[in-house]
Design an enzyme around this catalytic site. Structure first.
Site, mmCIF file in Angstrom:
data_model
loop_
_atom_site.group_PDB
_atom_site.id
_atom_site.type_symbol
_atom_site.label_atom_id
_atom_site.label_comp_id
_atom_site.label_asym_id
_atom_site.label_seq_id
_atom_site.Cartn_x
_atom_site.Cartn_y
_atom_site.Cartn_z
ATOM 1 N N LYS A 77 0.865 -1.191 0.000
ATOM 2 C CA LYS A 77 0.000 0.000 0.000
ATOM 3 C C LYS A 77 0.891 1.227 0.000
ATOM 4 C CE LYS A 77 -4.476 1.018 0.288
ATOM 5 N NZ LYS A 77 -5.649 0.231 -0.135
HETATM 6 P P1 NAD Z 1 -13.232 7.716 -2.684
HETATM 7 O O1 NAD Z 1 -12.253 8.795 -2.408
HETATM 8 O O2 NAD Z 1 -13.679 7.504 -4.091
HETATM 9 O O3 NAD Z 1 -14.567 7.949 -1.804
HETATM 10 C C1 NAD Z 1 -14.540 8.063 -0.422
HETATM 11 C C2 NAD Z 1 -15.925 8.500 0.035
HETATM 12 O O4 NAD Z 1 -15.982 8.495 1.460
HETATM 13 C C3 NAD Z 1 -16.304 9.911 -0.402
HETATM 14 O O5 NAD Z 1 -17.693 9.963 -0.684
HETATM 15 C C4 NAD Z 1 -15.994 10.746 0.843
HETATM 16 O O6 NAD Z 1 -16.736 11.947 0.891
HETATM 17 C C5 NAD Z 1 -16.401 9.777 1.932
HETATM 18 N N1 NAD Z 1 -15.759 10.042 3.214
HETATM 19 C C6 NAD Z 1 -14.441 10.284 3.452
HETATM 20 N N2 NAD Z 1 -14.247 10.480 4.771
HETATM 21 C C7 NAD Z 1 -15.461 10.356 5.361
HETATM 22 C C8 NAD Z 1 -15.900 10.452 6.699
HETATM 23 N N3 NAD Z 1 -15.057 10.702 7.696
HETATM 24 N N4 NAD Z 1 -17.221 10.266 6.937
HETATM 25 C C9 NAD Z 1 -18.100 10.005 5.935
HETATM 26 N N5 NAD Z 1 -17.714 9.884 4.653
HETATM 27 C C10 NAD Z 1 -16.422 10.073 4.375
HETATM 28 O O7 NAD Z 1 -12.610 6.391 -2.062
HETATM 29 P P2 NAD Z 1 -12.960 4.878 -2.424
HETATM 30 O O8 NAD Z 1 -12.007 4.424 -3.472
HETATM 31 O O9 NAD Z 1 -14.427 4.747 -2.626
HETATM 32 O O10 NAD Z 1 -12.529 4.151 -1.079
HETATM 33 C C11 NAD Z 1 -13.407 4.055 0.061
HETATM 34 C C12 NAD Z 1 -12.895 2.958 0.968
HETATM 35 O O11 NAD Z 1 -12.873 1.734 0.240
HETATM 36 C C13 NAD Z 1 -11.483 3.143 1.501
HETATM 37 O O12 NAD Z 1 -11.404 2.565 2.789
HETATM 38 C C14 NAD Z 1 -10.645 2.324 0.540
HETATM 39 O O13 NAD Z 1 -9.415 1.900 1.121
HETATM 40 C C15 NAD Z 1 -11.582 1.162 0.315
HETATM 41 N N6 NAD Z 1 -11.332 0.385 -0.904
HETATM 42 C C16 NAD Z 1 -11.343 0.995 -2.131
HETATM 43 C C17 NAD Z 1 -11.136 0.213 -3.264
HETATM 44 C C18 NAD Z 1 -11.213 0.806 -4.648
HETATM 45 O O14 NAD Z 1 -11.187 0.033 -5.614
HETATM 46 N N7 NAD Z 1 -11.349 2.112 -4.800
HETATM 47 C C19 NAD Z 1 -10.880 -1.154 -3.139
HETATM 48 C C20 NAD Z 1 -10.893 -1.733 -1.881
HETATM 49 C C21 NAD Z 1 -11.125 -0.944 -0.775
#
Ligand code: NAD
Length: 428
Positions: A118
């Site tokens: 990561k």
């Molecule tokens: P992103 O940046 O596209 O979206 C994040 C979302 O969460 C946004 O809507 C943001 O406003 C919201 N957010 C952030 N902090 C917040 C808080 N304190 N309270 C409420 N909402 C909040 O990110 P993503 O890619 O969707 O990732 C989200 C989670 O999923 C992370 O934990 C990431 O590690 C995990 N994840 C992502 C992927 C991927 O393919 N993108 C894969 C596996 C896991």
């Protein structure tokens, strides 16, 4: 053995953050590991390599700014490192370590041939112009270049990084190599060796595993009320897929606030609104509610798809959903996890629920290496099959051993990693 006691000197015991969550999880898993693998478990509590870099960039106003950057390779026993890159002001070494360790377990749970890695940069990207963001990305990619390569370590998007950022990393790495190196990152634009289906893959995996769990606990998805925290790559796709399957998305939360409609929100309209206004608040046919009240919303399914440490002792007792799906990494604190277990709430753990993203990243990597691209139907069908099989393996193990789904998923993943170590032996 208490793994939390084994903290490396480069971390401050007071600020372990998600790394402590991960160590507690390993503590809970260790007694359930096969007896011949258990002595190897300490390998899981130490990252193999961690790179800390300074990322200096020229701002548009001519001044220079410095940012902290990290890339951690937690474990490479089963293949090259794989894991996203996060841009966020709260990024720390301990956080990136935990996220890299969860990637190790996750990649093993869905049995893709990757280790766990990561990366992250401690930055609020909203404060940067597009040109500054590009300079930051290119300098960070150059600084961690020695870790990267299609057979060494392959980044992907995470919070606040997207396909444009991946394209810049691919280009920067390619410039340093003197050749186009498509397989060095995944989550790229489809026009540059990206995979069809990657954008929705994590949300799709969240949806597929939730459908599997719902079937087993006698819950119908059609008509189910769903609350989703996080409306980004993962949360938006998951919410849309639930709505398309006839569920009612009754509440959404992003970093700016929460919205509610007990009759069901229009997810697509909410996305259009949030793209235009940079907030969910004010989306059509929605009422704003307090963030604290989001957790108590009357829902059957709760999807946590924002950040770590969101479901805590402060709100675990208020959650009304029978099923929680962890789209985010590490959204549930270890203490809250016990409360949910006592309350009989089924939790589909992150290392299983959000593995759809890395699964299609694996497909992207395979397609780049073979320079042969698949159709979206093929990708979705293969993804659905892997997610269903992984879910069934975890569910059956949990039932057989009388343990939580999280523990069962960790046992499955950790045993695969430790078995690889056992077979490879200890160098030299
Ligand atoms: P992103 O940046 O596209 O979206 C994040 C979302 O969460 C946004 O809507 C943001 O406003 C919201 N957010 C952030 N902090 C917040 C808080 N304190 N309270 C409420 N909402 C909040 O990110 P993503 O890619 O969707 O990732 C989200 C989670 O999923 C992370 O934990 C990431 O590690 C995990 N994840 C992502 C992927 C991927 O393919 N993108 C894969 C596996 C896991």
């Amino acid at each position: 053995m208490d793994n939390v006691a084994h903290i490396p000197s480069y971390l401050s015991a007071e600020h372990l953050g998600p790394w402590e969550t991960y160590l507690v999880q390993i503590d809970r898993v260790e007694p359930h590991l096969a007896a011949d693998l258990r002595p190897l478990a300490p390998i899981l509590t130490r990252p193999k390599r961690a790179l800390i870099v300074d990322v200096p960039i020229r701002l548009d106003n001519g001044e220079m700014a410095h940012f902290e950057g990290y890339r951690v390779q937690h474990n490479l026993a089963r293949g090259p490192g794989k894991g996203g890159i996060r841009y966020h002001p709260d990024v720390t070494l301990a956080e990136v370590m935990a996220l890299s360790a969860w990637m190790t377990v996750k990649n093993a749970v869905v049995n893709v041939p990757f280790g766990g890695a990561k990366g992250g940069v401690r930055v609020e990207p909203k404060t940067l112009s597009l040109a500054e963001l590009e300079r930051l990305t290119r300098r960070y990619a150059s600084e961690i270049n020695i870790f990267l390569g299609q057979d060494k370590d392959i980044p992907a998007p995470d919070i606040n990084t997207n396909e444009q950022v991946m394209a810049w990393i691919m280009d920067t790495f390619s410039m340093n190599e003197g050749k186009t190196a498509m397989g060095v990152v995944t989550g790229k634009p489809v026009s540059l060796g990206g995979s069809l289906g990657r954008k929705d893959a994590t949300g799709r995996g969240v949806f597929v595993t939730t459908v599997e769990a719902a079937q087993r606990i006698g819950m119908s998805i059609a008509g189910a009320r769903v609350a989703v925290q996080g409306f980004g790559n993962v949360g938006e796709a998951a919410a849309r897929l639930f709505a398309d399957a006839g569920a009612k998305v009754v509440a959404l939360q992003d970093s700016t606030g929460s919205i509610h409609n007990p009759r069901g929100l229009d997810v697509r309209a909410a996305k259009v609104w949030s793209l235009a206004h940079h907030t969910l608040i004010g989306a059509p046919d929605s009422e704003p509610i307090d963030n604290a009240d989001f957790w108590g919303v009357d829902a059957d399914i709760l999807v946590a798809a924002a950040m770590e440490n969101q479901i805590t002792t402060a709100n675990a007792g208020r959650i009304r959903a029978r099923l929680i799906t962890e789209g985010a990494n590490g959204p549930t604190s270890p203490e809250a996890d016990l409360i949910l277990q006592e309350r009989g709430i089924t939790v589909i753990p992150d290392v299983l629920a959000n593995a759809g993203g890395v699964t299609v990243s694996y497909f992207e990597w395979v397609q780049d290496i073979s320079a042969f691209f698949w159709t979206e139907e093929e990708i979705n069908a293969r993804l659905d099959r892997i997610m269903r099989e992984a879910f069934a393996a975890v569910w059956d193990a949990a039932r057989a051993k009388g343990i939580a789904l999280r523990t069962a998923a960790f046992v499955l993943g950790c045993e695969r990693v430790l078995a690889a170590h056992q077979m490879r032996g200890l160098y030299p």
